[in-house]
Design a protein around this motif. Structure first.
Motif: not given
Length: 282
Positions: A115-124
């Motif tokens: 999760s920390q690799d992503l710039p924002r939390p994905p919704t889909a």
């Protein structure tokens, strides 16, 4: 017939492949969608829009990426191939410049994504997944990204059948139960072989997923251990199949009875709630 600006057609896919000297490999499961109507259908069925942050695994040459950006969504594209990851932003800037700032490309293996690799939390999650890693990728992402509430993935038809199977089905097994822990999976549409380049030797299908609360307030890993044990010898009764996990066949039978399950049952007869009930008795 010319495709509208933005979406890739067969000639565009072949031109990009030639430009990159790309030779699709079976190891990476590289079969690229070149049919704009298929892309439109996937985006429509995925029901994503400006409010969504879409995680796309294996964007390849960008056919689906362009369609997802066309919905107004933000797209985080995760690509393991460094050549493709480098070219994707260029393709988007060329064909959909107004959407460029809504694209993030990560050069990464989805099976190692955190999760920390992503710039924002994905919704889909919306993706054309490599057949050989489809189920592990989906399960890993569901476990790692609780914000991911729904999704639509294109996988091999046999994999789609297993993902969406219900108890009692001939193809019901480990993927079916583990996915059911996170929510409901449903096979929604077949996809013809001709929409891919190169043409695969298997049929494909779209699987829709909707996250729901876990069926029990219990550690997921313990439940999954029971599931793995139950299906490791699926021809055997649960009393026998769970013997090693429980310590003995008699102890397995005791736990099963305590959970309200007939020890003579087999794994394919149980729903995810039943497996959770067994795990809760340990």
């Amino acid at each position: 017939m010319n495709e509208p600006p933005g979406l890739l057609g067969p000639a565009d896919v072949r031109r990009l492949a030639d430009e990159l000297d790309l030779r699709p490999t079976k190891k990476l499961g590289q079969n690229f969608v070149h049919d704009a109507n298929t892309v439109r259908r996937i985006v429509e069925l995925a029901e994503v829009g400006p409010a969504d942050v879409v995680l796309e695994v294996g964007p390849g040459l960008g056919s689906l990426t362009l369609g997802l950006l066309g919905s107004g969504a933000q797209v985080i594209a995760v690509e393991v191939d460094s050549v493709l990851a480098t070219r994707l932003p260029v393709t988007v800037r060329e064909r959909a410049p107004s959407a460029f700032d809504r694209l993030t490309v990560l050069r990464a293996d989805a099976l190692c994504l955190r999760s920390q690799d992503l710039p924002r939390p994905p919704t889909a999650l919306v993706a054309n997944l490599p057949y050989n890693v489809a189920v592990p990728v989906v399960l890993h992402l569901l476990a790692e990204l609780p914000s991911m509430g729904h999704g639509l993935v294109m996988v091999q038809t046999e994999v789609a059948d297993r993902m969406a199977a219900r108890p009692g089905s001939r193809v019901y097994g480990v993927p079916s139960v583990k996915l059911a822990w996170y929510g409901r999976a449903r096979k929604v549409s077949a996809v013809g072989r001709s929409v891919f380049w190169p043409v695969p030797n298997v049929d494909s299908a779209l699987v829709e997923f909707e996250r729901r609360p876990p069926p029990a307030d219990i550690d997921r890993r313990g439940v999954f251990e029971v599931v793995d044990a139950a299906f490791s010898q699926r021809r055997k009764t649960l009393r026998a199949a769970l013997a090693a996990w429980a310590g003995s066949a008699d102890r397995a039978a005791e736990l099963l009875v305590s959970a309200g399950i007939d020890p003579r049952s087999r794994g394919e007869q149980l729903g995810v709630e039943d497996f959770a009930a067994i795990a809760a008795k340990v």
